[in-house]
Structures are given as C-alpha cells and as structure tokens.
Design an enzyme around this catalytic site. Structure first.
Site, PDB file in Angstrom:
ATOM      1  N   HIS A  96      -5.761  -1.065   0.395  1.00  0.00           N
ATOM      2  CA  HIS A  96      -5.965  -0.293  -0.841  1.00  0.00           C
ATOM      3  C   HIS A  96      -7.462  -0.063  -1.041  1.00  0.00           C
ATOM      4  O   HIS A  96      -8.269  -0.962  -0.842  1.00  0.00           O
ATOM      5  CB  HIS A  96      -5.385  -1.048  -2.043  1.00  0.00           C
ATOM      6  N   ASP A 112       2.992  -3.711  -3.294  1.00  0.00           N
ATOM      7  CA  ASP A 112       2.993  -2.750  -2.191  1.00  0.00           C
ATOM      8  C   ASP A 112       2.862  -3.527  -0.888  1.00  0.00           C
ATOM      9  O   ASP A 112       2.012  -4.402  -0.766  1.00  0.00           O
ATOM     10  CB  ASP A 112       1.813  -1.771  -2.352  1.00  0.00           C
ATOM     11  N   SER A 156      -4.884  -5.873   0.001  1.00  0.00           N
ATOM     12  CA  SER A 156      -5.464  -5.259  -1.192  1.00  0.00           C
ATOM     13  C   SER A 156      -6.507  -6.217  -1.754  1.00  0.00           C
ATOM     14  O   SER A 156      -7.295  -6.785  -0.992  1.00  0.00           O
ATOM     15  CB  SER A 156      -4.335  -4.943  -2.171  1.00  0.00           C
TER      16      SER A 156
END
Lengths: 275, 186
Positions: free
Chosen positions: B38, B131, B11
């Site tokens: 992401h 995540d 991310s």
C-alpha cells in the site's frame, strides 16, 4: 470481488454479449474480464453464468445498463497533476498555435478526463481556440457527462486535492455544484464540445487530430486489440500531433508504435514522427 | 525448483521488513519477486529508489504488458492494480479500489494465484487492514505456499491476523525465518 470465474464461464459471457449486443470483448485481458463479469453478475443479482446467458437471450438485461457496469472509470479529475501541469504549460499552448487544431478525447468513461481538460483550456483562455471531440461507447454515459457527470463527493475531494497540487488558478469548487451526495461539474464548460458514440475498438473514424488523450484504456486490452487501437490512434493524428497515454502504459510493445517519438517519458506524451 | 514466483503483500509497518527481505536476496535469485505494498496514490516516484538502496536484485515498477522475468523485483505502481496475465505478462488496471486500496493486495494475489497455481509463494506482512487476507486464501486454495509474518513481530498485526483467519496458512515466520525460507526454496 472475492469470487472467481473460470475460463469456460468467461467465454460464455463473451459469446452471449457479442451475439446479443454486437459488443466484442474477446480481446480484453482475462483478469479485467473476470473482474468485470463478476461485477455484472453481482449487479444483476445473478448467481450462475448460465442464468445470465438465459436472461440476455430473453432480452431481460438492458444493454446500456450492462455496459455502464462493465466500464472502468479510468481516472480521477486531474489524475497525475504533473501531467496536467505539462499540458497546461507546454503542450496545449503549443497546439493552439496551429489554426484549426482539434483535440480528441478518444474513449470517455466517467468524463473526469474531459472535464479536467476543459478546466485547463478555460484557465488558458483557449476554450474558443481549440475544438474538442469526445467519444464514448455508452450513450448513457454521454448523457450523464452532459449533465455535469454526477460524481461522488469523495471523488471531488480527490479532484480538489489534485487541482491544488497542480496549482490551478481558482478554487476548484468554482467548477461544480453539489446536488445531494453527488457533484455536478459546470456543464457550460462543455460548450462547443462535439460528442459522438463510438467504440474505438470496433468502429472506424477517419478524422485528423492534433492531440489525442487515451489514458489507461490500452491496459484493458490484449495484444492484438492493443495493436489495432494503437494503429488507429496514430492514423488519427496529424504529423507532429501528440498522443497521451497512461504513465505506466507504453507504445513499445508494438511495431507501429515506432511511428511515435516519446517526448515526455514521465508523463508518456508521444509525438507523431515526420518521416 | 518447484516455484515460479513469489508475491509479497504489506502495508503499515511493512517497509522495513520488505527492505530487509529484499536486501537478503542475491542478485542471481532464480525467481521473480512481486511486491504489492500500500502506498500513497499521488506519489509516483521515490519508492523504488528507497527500496533499491540495499537490494541486490534490480527493482522496477512494470509497465503494462511487460514480460515477467526471473531475478527481478517488481513493485506495483502507484494508483494502479497490478495483475499477472496469461502469457507471463503483467497487466495494470484502474478498476475501483478494493479495501480502499489501489494497488489492492487481494487483486494482485488473486491473479497470481490463478496463473501460477501451486507454483506460487504468497507472503503477507505487517499491515493495518484486511486487504491481502482473501488473496492469501486464494493462493492456498490454488495449491500455492502461504507464509505470514509472525503477528507478534508485526508493527501492525491486522493484516496477518486477518490472513490467518481467512485460511490455514502454511507458515507463521519471523522476518529472519522468512528470509531463510525464501533463500532455501526448492
């Protein structure tokens, strides 16, 4: 969703759901089923699949509630604004030229796709010119959609951002009312929409449409069901009619898809061939 | 070769690292490489092009049900979860966002771990949320090999630290060592 469900448990749940409610999930993708079944078990506070089977058999689980938890909200209002721009500028005006053209929203989930279409039609002054039929497997969801949809405010912000990207005609907030922490779309948009409770993967419907939207539903299916439903969609289209699927979906994985010509690659708009 | 696939999650702060890793993999790299990064939900184009500039392997955003092939890099498309399905195929999903993310790294890693078991290499890079942590744990629990980027080197170490908390990762490597390792997998 961190837990995981083995294949044996998944099959048990498929079997009991089919037996009790007649809903056949055998041809959904395994990952989808595992995720949705964990969601169902969590929602009904059930730890073991055997207990779920028992509860279903004892009739303790409401079918509509189960279906509501299982269903995936495939979209957001005006998901993929670039698609909606194409529809507004090219495809909806095009189909409105033939008299009696009908649009089929073939598998509603949250109703966001339907309301997006109705807003687009209204802004094109086509609300009266085109008939819209909307199918959904869940009566509970049909009733909810008829009342304006009951969307989380967070989803409305997304819808608002998408509508702005699409350069809609008005303020998006003109189209909904806030009720507590939920938003309800203006239900008068639904005037003339014909709803029916249909499970496209199992039921037969012999009608012809000029335009069908079926975005991000085929992704839930395994190959045999994908093929069956693609065939059904194509059979439900008039010659020269359009089918829109999700932008990362394709009809190329099955032979029957060759009956369709890809007329807009980025937005996955297909047209039924004349031959 | 003991492995069938590599899956990489990242991310905030991971773009340059991913770019460097994929630039180092030769065109004939013998495994498929899946990237779950992401990204903005509403920006569909540009990411593949940006990653492709230095890559030698072809990079694509798979369509639903596309077969998974060695020697290709697959990027999870915007606003879809990316799953690995039975039969060595991709499946996409519009299920709810997980950890505020769609694509969710956890969900991609869960399905890859289930399908490839001990034949999977999972890599978690720089990122600002957790995540990926449970996903990497599931790679480990299924017998796969787990690597995280050294948190000291990460622009944002939250994701790698969360992963190291979630499971006993096999390797904590700098970007250069991740590259060496992936080039010399046996």
């Amino acid at each position: 969703m961190a837990g995981s469900l083995g294949i044996v448990d998944t099959k048990k749940m498929i079997a009991v759901i089919k037996e009790a409610y007649g809903l056949d999930l055998a041809d959904y993708t395994l990952t989808t089923l595992k995720n949705r079944f964990i969601r169902i078990l969590t929602y009904f506070n059930i730890g073991l699949v055997d207990n779920f089977v028992e509860q279903v058999k004892k009739n303790n689980i409401n079918y509509e509630e189960l279906l509501d938890v299982f269903m995936i909200d495939c979209t957001e209002l005006f998901r993929d604004p670039s698609l909606w721009r194409e529809l507004r500028e090219v495809y909806l005006p095009d189909i409105s030229k033939s008299s009696g053209s009908k649009i089929w929203m073939a598998s509603l989930s949250s109703g966001e796709e339907l309301y997006s279409l109705l807003v687009a039609l209204k802004e094109l002054n086509l609300s009266n010119g085109l008939r819209v039929e909307a199918s959904c497997v869940s009566q509970l969801r049909i009733d909810r959609i008829k009342k304006g949809g009951q969307f989380d405010m967070k989803k409305m912000e997304l819808g608002d951002a998408n509508y702005t990207r699409l350069s809609g005609k008005f303020e998006f907030s003109n189209y909904y009312n806030v009720n507590g922490n939920k938003a309800e779309m203006d239900a008068t948009l639904l005037n003339g929409v014909e709803f029916n409770k249909i499970n496209i993967s199992q039921d037969v419907q012999n009608k012809s449409f000029r335009f069908i939207m079926f975005r991000n539903v085929l992704i839930q299916y395994n190959m045999p069901l994908y093929e069956r439903v693609v065939r059904k969609l194509i059979d439900s289209l008039t010659i020269g009619g359009y089918l829109v699927i999700g932008n990362k979906e394709t009809l190329e994985h099955c032979e029957v898809g060759k009956k369709m010509q890809l007329v807009n690659e980025a937005e996955k708009i297909y047209r039924k061939r004349i031959d | 070769m003991n492995y069938k696939a590599i899956i990489i999650g990242g991310s905030a702060g991971s773009f340059q690292v991913v770019t460097k890793i994929i630039a180092s993999l030769p065109a004939n790299y013998p495994l498929p490489v899946m990237l779950c990064l992401h990204r903005l939900k509403h920006v569909r184009s540009g990411f593949v092009e940006a990653l492709s500039i230095k890559a030698q392997m072809p990079i694509l955003e798979p369509n639903d049900k596309d077969p998974i092939k060695s020697g290709k890099i697959y990027l999870a498309p915007a606003n879809y979860h990316l799953y690995i399905e039975l039969g060595n195929k991709f499946a996409l999903s519009t299920e709810e966002a997980v950890n505020h993310s769609r694509p969710s790294i956890d969900l991609s890693f869960f399905s890859a771990a289930y399908n490839y078991k001990q034949k999977l290499v999972g890599v978690i890079l720089s990122g600002a949320n957790k995540d990926g942590a449970m996903g990497l744990k599931s790679v480990k629990d299924n017998g796969g090999l787990t690597i995280v980027q050294d948190p000291n080197e990460c622009q944002v170490p939250t994701m790698t630290l969360a992963s190291m908390n979630a499971t006993n990762v096999d390797h904590v490597f700098s970007t250069n060592r991740i590259i060496d390792y992936l080039l010399n997998l046996e």
